[in-house]
Scaffold this motif. Structure first.
Motif, mmCIF file in Angstrom:
data_model
loop_
_atom_site.group_PDB
_atom_site.id
_atom_site.type_symbol
_atom_site.label_atom_id
_atom_site.label_comp_id
_atom_site.label_asym_id
_atom_site.label_seq_id
_atom_site.Cartn_x
_atom_site.Cartn_y
_atom_site.Cartn_z
ATOM 1 N N PRO A 94 -8.059 -7.432 -14.624
ATOM 2 C CA PRO A 94 -7.415 -7.180 -13.337
ATOM 3 C C PRO A 94 -8.326 -7.621 -12.197
ATOM 4 N N MET A 95 -7.756 -8.257 -11.203
ATOM 5 C CA MET A 95 -8.510 -8.631 -10.012
ATOM 6 C C MET A 95 -8.573 -7.422 -9.081
ATOM 7 N N PRO A 96 -9.523 -7.402 -8.146
ATOM 8 C CA PRO A 96 -9.607 -6.272 -7.214
ATOM 9 C C PRO A 96 -8.304 -6.039 -6.478
ATOM 10 N N ALA A 97 -7.973 -4.773 -6.279
ATOM 11 C CA ALA A 97 -6.733 -4.428 -5.573
ATOM 12 C C ALA A 97 -6.875 -4.600 -4.069
ATOM 13 N N SER A 98 -8.106 -4.617 -3.584
ATOM 14 C CA SER A 98 -8.312 -4.758 -2.141
ATOM 15 C C SER A 98 -9.583 -5.555 -1.876
ATOM 16 N N TRP A 99 -9.638 -6.121 -0.675
ATOM 17 C CA TRP A 99 -10.781 -6.913 -0.241
ATOM 18 C C TRP A 99 -11.244 -6.378 1.103
ATOM 19 N N THR A 100 -12.407 -6.800 1.544
ATOM 20 C CA THR A 100 -12.995 -6.298 2.778
ATOM 21 C C THR A 100 -13.092 -7.418 3.805
ATOM 22 N N GLU A 101 -12.682 -7.142 5.012
ATOM 23 C CA GLU A 101 -12.803 -8.143 6.068
ATOM 24 C C GLU A 101 -14.269 -8.505 6.269
ATOM 25 N N GLY A 102 -14.554 -9.785 6.311
ATOM 26 C CA GLY A 102 -15.918 -10.261 6.454
ATOM 27 C C GLY A 102 -16.634 -10.465 5.131
ATOM 28 N N GLN A 103 -16.016 -10.064 4.031
ATOM 29 C CA GLN A 103 -16.632 -10.204 2.709
ATOM 30 C C GLN A 103 -16.844 -11.683 2.382
ATOM 31 N N ARG A 104 -18.049 -12.036 1.918
ATOM 32 C CA ARG A 104 -18.379 -13.411 1.571
ATOM 33 C C ARG A 104 -18.236 -13.581 0.065
ATOM 34 N N ILE A 105 -17.529 -14.628 -0.344
ATOM 35 C CA ILE A 105 -17.229 -14.858 -1.750
ATOM 36 C C ILE A 105 -17.482 -16.321 -2.080
ATOM 37 N N GLY A 106 -18.178 -16.575 -3.156
ATOM 38 C CA GLY A 106 -18.380 -17.939 -3.612
ATOM 39 C C GLY A 106 -17.157 -18.424 -4.374
ATOM 40 N N PHE A 107 -16.976 -19.734 -4.431
ATOM 41 C CA PHE A 107 -15.811 -20.270 -5.130
ATOM 42 C C PHE A 107 -16.110 -21.632 -5.752
ATOM 43 N N ASP A 108 -15.319 -21.956 -6.753
ATOM 44 C CA ASP A 108 -15.312 -23.258 -7.412
ATOM 45 C C ASP A 108 -13.849 -23.687 -7.400
ATOM 46 N N LEU A 109 -13.547 -24.818 -6.764
ATOM 47 C CA LEU A 109 -12.155 -25.186 -6.509
ATOM 48 C C LEU A 109 -11.921 -26.665 -6.797
ATOM 49 N N ARG A 110 -10.961 -26.931 -7.675
ATOM 50 C CA ARG A 110 -10.540 -28.314 -7.924
ATOM 51 C C ARG A 110 -9.254 -28.558 -7.128
ATOM 52 N N VAL A 111 -9.237 -29.595 -6.312
ATOM 53 C CA VAL A 111 -8.088 -29.863 -5.448
ATOM 54 C C VAL A 111 -7.741 -31.348 -5.467
ATOM 55 N N ARG A 112 -6.558 -31.622 -4.998
ATOM 56 C CA ARG A 112 -6.113 -33.000 -4.743
ATOM 57 C C ARG A 112 -5.895 -33.092 -3.234
ATOM 58 N N PRO A 113 -6.953 -33.434 -2.472
ATOM 59 C CA PRO A 113 -6.885 -33.384 -0.995
ATOM 60 C C PRO A 113 -6.082 -34.543 -0.416
ATOM 61 N N VAL A 114 -4.786 -34.326 -0.308
ATOM 62 C CA VAL A 114 -3.883 -35.354 0.206
ATOM 63 C C VAL A 114 -3.106 -34.787 1.386
ATOM 64 N N ARG A 115 -2.561 -35.701 2.164
ATOM 65 C CA ARG A 115 -1.672 -35.326 3.267
ATOM 66 C C ARG A 115 -0.372 -36.102 3.100
ATOM 67 N N ARG A 116 0.747 -35.407 3.294
ATOM 68 C CA ARG A 116 2.043 -36.080 3.289
ATOM 69 C C ARG A 116 2.338 -36.499 4.727
ATOM 70 N N LEU A 117 2.487 -37.777 4.935
ATOM 71 C CA LEU A 117 2.575 -38.316 6.289
ATOM 72 C C LEU A 117 3.855 -37.900 6.994
ATOM 73 N N ASN A 118 3.696 -37.445 8.223
ATOM 74 C CA ASN A 118 4.839 -37.103 9.064
ATOM 75 C C ASN A 118 5.276 -38.261 9.935
ATOM 76 N N ASP A 119 4.470 -39.325 9.956
ATOM 77 C CA ASP A 119 4.824 -40.504 10.743
ATOM 78 C C ASP A 119 4.286 -41.739 10.032
ATOM 79 N N ASN A 120 4.663 -42.889 10.487
ATOM 80 C CA ASN A 120 4.206 -44.142 9.901
ATOM 81 C C ASN A 120 2.803 -44.464 10.391
ATOM 82 N N LEU A 121 1.927 -44.859 9.457
ATOM 83 C CA LEU A 121 0.605 -45.310 9.859
ATOM 84 C C LEU A 121 0.621 -46.802 10.181
#
Length: 251
Positions: A94-121
């Motif tokens: 189970p993950m924590p039921a609550s978090w604290t404002e200002g809490q610092r958390i490390g992360f490992d993240l795999r992403v596909r950093p793309v943008r869907r164009l709203n206009d023609n380039l």
């Protein structure tokens, strides 16, 4: 991994172009977990395989516990699914039921950093609605007449991807840019529908600060960015580096 590829071939989850076969493990796992546990139940997820390994671990966020998933798998999964996923070895926490404002958390993240164009380039195939590497979008918008302009501008691939990530964390969390880096990058081709597209595949290691504790759990379950149903966007949480903590204390 061999059984996953074989299952993808048997079920038609790859694309064959003449003598060439395109295989996307994210797409294969998307179909596999959707059929075994139900659409959207086990998402986002992340496959981790040791270098050169043929057996990996599949992690994911889910609103059901491990025993509920096992029951679903026993009821709905096809035999070939169970040859790939060893559901009897499935464990959860189970993950924590609550978090604290200002809490610092490390992360490992795999992403596909793309943008869907709203206009023609106005450049080649990049028209409205096209999904384009966020770094390339930045380069074309800032330096459309100077292909080498980004090199001397200070806008590196890492800085552009950190901007992209910060936008998607706001207002739930704040990205600590000084403690975040682009750990891995490659170009990858993914299969979607009857076609395939090539784009960025990036892994970011860093630290975030919780700003909205009530919505942080929702962020984890939803994931970050596009292609979250295909192995991208899962925030794997990590302890904050002690070295980084000491440096901040001294400052």
């Amino acid at each position: 991994m061999g059984k996953l590829a074989y299952c993808a071939g048997e079920r038609g989850w790859l694309i064959q172009r003449g003598h060439d076969v395109e295989f996307d493990e994210g797409r294969a796992l998307h179909h596999l977990v959707s059929e075994a546990f139900g659409p959207g139940v086990f998402r986002p997820f992340r496959l981790l395989v040791p270098p050169g390994g043929m057996v990996g671990s599949l992690y994911g966020y889910c609103r059901s516990n491990a025993e509920t998933l096992r029951r679903s798998g026993r009821m709905y999964a096809f035999p070939e699914h169970l040859g790939v996923l060893d559901i009897e070895q499935l464990v959860g926490k189970p993950m924590p039921a609550s978090w604290t404002e200002g809490q610092r958390i490390g992360f490992d993240l795999r992403v596909r950093p793309v943008r869907r164009l709203n206009d023609n380039l106005g450049h080649g195939p990049f028209r409205k609605g096209t999904e384009v590497d966020a770094f390339l979008v930045e380069a074309l918008r800032r330096f459309s007449d100077n292909p080498g302009g980004m090199a001397g501008s200070g806008h590196t691939r890492e800085s552009v991807y950190l901007d992209w990530l910060a936008e998607r964390l706001t207002p739930v969390a704040e990205l600590d840019r000084q403690a975040t880096r682009l750990a891995r990058f490659q170009r990858a081709r993914v299969l979607r529908g009857s076609g395939s597209t090539e784009g960025p595949d990036a892994t970011l290691h860093g630290v975030l600060r919780v700003r909205n504790p009530e919505r942080f759990s929702t962020l984890l379950v939803r994931g970050v960015g596009r292609h979250r149903a295909y192995g991208y966007g899962m925030l794997l949480l990590r302890p904050v580096s002690r070295q980084r903590q000491r440096r901040e204390h001294v400052l």
